[in-house]
Design an enzyme around this catalytic site. Structure first.
Site, PDB file in Angstrom:
ATOM      1  N   TYR A 142       2.013   9.719   6.748  1.00 59.12           N
ATOM      2  CA  TYR A 142       1.321   8.451   6.426  1.00 59.12           C
ATOM      3  C   TYR A 142       2.225   7.471   7.536  1.00 59.12           C
ATOM      4  O   TYR A 142       3.180   8.254   8.146  1.00 59.12           O
ATOM      5  CB  TYR A 142       1.848   8.198   5.099  1.00 59.12           C
ATOM      6  CG  TYR A 142       0.944   6.849   4.554  1.00 59.12           C
ATOM      7  CD1 TYR A 142      -0.352   6.933   4.370  1.00 59.12           C
ATOM      8  CD2 TYR A 142       1.534   5.705   3.981  1.00 59.12           C
ATOM      9  CE1 TYR A 142      -1.209   6.275   3.882  1.00 59.12           C
ATOM     10  CE2 TYR A 142       0.821   4.674   3.378  1.00 59.12           C
ATOM     11  CZ  TYR A 142      -0.506   4.961   3.117  1.00 59.12           C
ATOM     12  OH  TYR A 142      -1.581   4.001   2.850  1.00 59.12           O
ATOM     13  N   TRP A 187       4.567   5.220   7.933  1.00 57.59           N
ATOM     14  CA  TRP A 187       5.491   4.480   7.578  1.00 57.59           C
ATOM     15  C   TRP A 187       7.053   5.278   8.163  1.00 57.59           C
ATOM     16  O   TRP A 187       8.116   4.601   7.993  1.00 57.59           O
ATOM     17  CB  TRP A 187       5.852   3.901   6.315  1.00 57.59           C
ATOM     18  CG  TRP A 187       4.863   2.815   5.904  1.00 57.59           C
ATOM     19  CD1 TRP A 187       3.654   3.026   5.329  1.00 57.59           C
ATOM     20  CD2 TRP A 187       4.749   1.673   6.451  1.00 57.59           C
ATOM     21  NE1 TRP A 187       2.736   1.939   5.014  1.00 57.59           N
ATOM     22  CE2 TRP A 187       3.546   1.055   5.724  1.00 57.59           C
ATOM     23  CE3 TRP A 187       5.605   0.568   7.196  1.00 57.59           C
ATOM     24  CZ2 TRP A 187       3.355  -0.614   5.926  1.00 57.59           C
ATOM     25  CZ3 TRP A 187       5.169  -0.491   7.109  1.00 57.59           C
ATOM     26  CH2 TRP A 187       4.155  -1.169   6.855  1.00 57.59           C
TER      27      TRP A 187
END
Length: 822
Positions: free
Chosen positions: A114, A116
């Site tokens: 992901y 982030w």
């Protein structure tokens, strides 16, 4: 932020650019960038997260996987770990990757990640992992995001593409100058605007909100949470029942039509499907007019207040904005579609300060004025495998191999995943129904994770490889609309034996025979120089400015990106001339009704905006047993689950757990006092939290933000989280069969004071248990990092993983789990 003697070391993050000062003891202090008018409060969480007991110091393997080899097991998340040296860990990982590829094909490898993990352009974990797995022969990947999984699929049907709305929204200076009334569905929560992918050097939204207030604009805050708008903003609070925003939008639209206030000239010229929408509003098919009285019964707002709001909107330059949170729910397509339809009926789309917006207050760069600049990026290569899933369907993927599902007008099939390779991201934060996710994580043969800390994802892995944080490596960082490109100097020494993701994957690629293809013969610094140089040449050639040589940029610590602030009005060109600037829809216009969606005949997403009653809302039959509506929104004290070990997040805990907000009258009915330890529960699970009482939340509603590290208490089924993670309570069901988006925003729950004696301790602030290497021939130095060579990889694939039958879940979901795929 020039790096000279006494100056902080430059870096950036998803919460903004900052400098780092080092203490003599190795501690770090985050110093705001001098150009930032509103530095993020999250900077206070950086020091405590950098050197925390949960940092992963050495590679480690789950004991059962090391002893018995790969295979499905119910023991992930409960067994101790054995620490290994790097050579052995990489040998084991490479051997298992090769085994799964050779035996089951590349589609059996899920490349989980992901975006982030880091604001750096090179050490972007998802890019690194996807580049590696593409060169490996391919992988099953994911699409879209938990934040916007619904809107990313829906908006292309309505306006031709999603980026025009999400990335080119009307800019804040235009809003502050022209907007007279904001209909803020979901509010404009200031806590979210400090976060942007890649970061921002200047956080502008707080200042723009202040300017909007100074200009005298009025805001209709439509949310059950008063804190969804800053206190300094002149506003009228409409404490709507959660999940009923679509009903309110339809009631407003009906009033506009009924009282002759809608802009028929606009809808005739710029929209299609208006006739379908008007027939629905009048109730011609179902006999139920969607008028203000109908909306009042659903929303809890007075009918006259709804009519008055519609009249005010028609009489002023009005911006209709819908937060991303509203589409993270069952039938999440509908508030986005209905909000666009309401703005179309008002006839102000394409006018400065009017029209439609989606995401103001959801992310720091929505409405930002910085230039949208192409930034340095790592090429990921081409993935030969065409299989993918919508990202919020990870548990379905693992639990239901071979089953079919609908997505975006197509019928797809879940592949059989044997190995999960996760780098950068924590699905035990993002995903719903964590009891179900734990069962899903028991199905692959192997779970391989790169992590900085012992998160729940790392604790549910078989092989864990310690990764550096952004402060422990060099990189280049910037956000999509940033004003500066930041030279991210290494500001701290790597913790223990941590390596960056590129070094980890380079080691695996070398063992698997494609090391040169992956690294192209470059080390990290050489990659940074290469990516910067390529970007600088492209920038100069396009006329976007001529960046300085890399050495000069690196020494200065930053380069201010050229370009004047860009003021934008969404769909201005389309409004000016819809023939020469049509939308990329079949009609070239805004689709208030979509024939393409209608042709799919989806019961949970018809061809026009509609009120569809969700399974969990205050008016549902299920509310008889669980009468409180939980809102699991973004936290103010961390980024998702990042920085939960930092001072800011820890200071907000109550009774040692995550804080849950509830109305004093709801608390009084349950004999709950401020600071009490409470149990929040439904049929999916339970969690402990500390009670905070406030009248800034609507009655019947409780707020428990996401991001508390999942801490399941052993022996509890369904799970009990000792720390307060709301995703033990949320349902793992899609928004609809159109988008398969995340629905983690709402859940029906009940709350009671904890009465179970001594509460279970919070254990996630300490590392898991480690044991000596039990394998024959392992000496006292096993796992110390001093081993002389690599051990053999896991043996031949045992279909039970070598575990007793009672501990081995079957390949398909057991019948007691009633969640079903659509």
């Amino acid at each position: 932020m020039t790096r000279t003697a006494g100056r902080p070391v430059p870096t950036t993050s998803h919460w903004g650019a900052f400098g780092v000062r080092r203490g003599a003891d190795g501690s770090v202090l985050a110093v705001p960038h001098p150009a930032d008018p509103a530095p993020s409060p999250l900077l206070a969480g950086v020091p405590g997260a950098q050197r925390h007991p949960t940092r992963i110091r050495r590679p480690a393997a789950r004991l059962g996987w090391l002893e018995r080899g790969p295979g499905p097991t119910g023991r992930r998340g409960s067994e101790p770990f054995v620490e290994l040296d790097w050579d052995e860990a990489l040998d084991l990982a490479a051997a298992e990757l090769a085994r799964v590829r050779d035996r089951h094909g590349n589609q059996a490898v899920f490349g989980g990640s992901y975006g982030w993990a880091s604001a750096g352009r090179f050490h972007h974990a998802q890019s690194q992992l996807h580049r590696f797995l593409s060169a490996f022969g391919g992988f099953t990947g994911s699409r879209n995001s938990y934040s916007l999984g619904t809107s990313l699929v829906l908006l292309p049907y309505l306006v031709g593409d999603a980026d025009s709305v999400l990335r080119s929204a009307t800019s804040w200076p235009v809003i502050t100058r022209h907007t007279e009334l904001v209909l803020a569905f979901g509010g404009i929560p200031e806590k979210n605007v400090y976060v942007t992918p890649g970061g921002v050097t200047r956080h502008g939204t707080p200042g723009h909100l202040a300017a909007l207030a100074a200009a005298g604009a009025q805001v209709a805050l439509i949310s059950p949470l008063r804190d969804d708008l800053p206190d300094g903003q002149p506003a009228r609070w409409y404490p709507i029942r959660p999940a009923t925003d679509t009903a309110l939008m339809l009631g407003l639209a009906h009033t506009l039509v009924q009282e002759g206030l809608y802009d028929r000239e606009f809808t005739d010229r710029y929209c299609t499907g208006t006739d379908v929408l008007l027939r629905y509003l009048r109730g011609e098919a179902d006999g139920v007019p969607k008028d203000a009285r109908w909306a009042a019964d659903l929303t809890g707002l007075p009918a006259e207040a709804i009519r008055d709001l519609a009249r005010r909107a028609a009489a002023h330059r009005t911006l209709v904005t819908v937060t991303w949170s509203l589409q993270r729910a069952r039938h999440g397509e509908q508030p986005v579609w209905a909000g666009l339809a309401l703005a179309a009926l008002l006839g102000q789309i394409g006018l400065p300060g009017g029209g439609f917006g989606h995401g103001y207050g959801s992310m720091g760069d929505v409405g930002d004025t910085g230039p949208q600049t192409r930034l340095p990026h790592l090429p990921q290569g081409r993935n030969p495998v065409t299989e993918f899933i919508p990202c919020a369907r990870i548990a379905d993927l693992l639990l239901h191999p071979g089953e079919s599902y609908d997505y975006d007008g197509t019928r797809r099939t879940y592949p059989d995943i044997r190995l999960v390779h996760w780098a950068g991201g924590n699905p035990f934060h993002h995903h719903q129904d964590l009891g179900r996710l734990r069962r899903a994580f028991g199905r692959p043969d192997t779970v391989l994770v790169h992590e900085t800390h012992w998160t729940a994802t790392a604790r549910h892995a078989d092989l864990v490889l310690p990764a550096t944080t952004a402060l422990e490596r060099e990189d280049i960082g910037a956000g999509r609309r940033d004003t500066h490109l930041i030279a991210m100097h290494r500001a701290a020494d790597p913790y223990g034996q941590a390596r960056d993701d590129h070094a980890i994957l380079a080691g695996l690629a070398e063992r698997l025979g494609f090391g040169q293809e992956f690294t192209e013969g470059r080390d990290t610094r050489q990659w940074l120089e290469h990516l910067y140089g390529t970007w600088a040449r492209e920038s100069a050639a396009s006329g976007a400015g001529e960046p300085p040589p890399f050495e000069e940029f690196w020494a200065a610590g930053e380069w201010e990106l050229p370009g004047r602030p860009a003021e934008r009005t969404l769909f201005a060109a389309f409004r000016a001339d819809p023939q020469s600037a049509p939308l990329a829809t079949p009609s070239g216009r805004i689709e208030l009704a979509s024939a393409r969606i209608a042709a799919m005949d989806l019961p949970d997403c018809p061809g026009h905006p509609a009120w569809l009653e969700p399974e969990e809302w205050p008016g549902a039959p299920a509310a008889a047993r669980h009468p409180l509506l939980l809102i699991a929104n973004q936290p103010a004290t961390r980024l998702h689950s990042q920085l939960d070990t930092g001072a800011l997040s820890l200071a907000a805990k109550v009774a040692g757990r995550e804080a849950v907000q509830m109305h004093p009258e709801d608390a009084g009915e349950r004999s709950i006092s401020p600071g009490d330890l409470v149990r929040i529960f439904n049929d999916r699970g339970a969690c402990l939290a500390g009670a905070v009482l406030t009248d800034r939340i609507a009655r019947g509603v409780v707020r428990l933000p996401t991001g508390a590290w999942f801490d399941p208490v052993p022996g509890h089924e369904p799970p009990l989280c000792a720390h307060g993670n709301p995703n033990v309570l949320t349902a793992d069901v899609p928004s609809s069969r159109l988008s398969q988006g995340c629905t983690g925003q709402h859940a029906l729950v009940e709350i009671e004071r904890w009465s179970g004696g001594e509460p279970p301790p919070v254990t996630v602030r300490e590392p898991p248990r480690f044991v000596p290497d039990p394998r024959p021939g392992s000496g006292p130095n096993s796992g110390s990092g001093l081993g002389s060579g690599a051990a053999p990889g896991p043996g031949p694939e045992p279909r039970g993983g070598g575990t007793p039958p009672s501990a081995t879940p079957p390949r398909h979901e057991p019948p007691h789990d009633r969640e079903s795929t659509p």
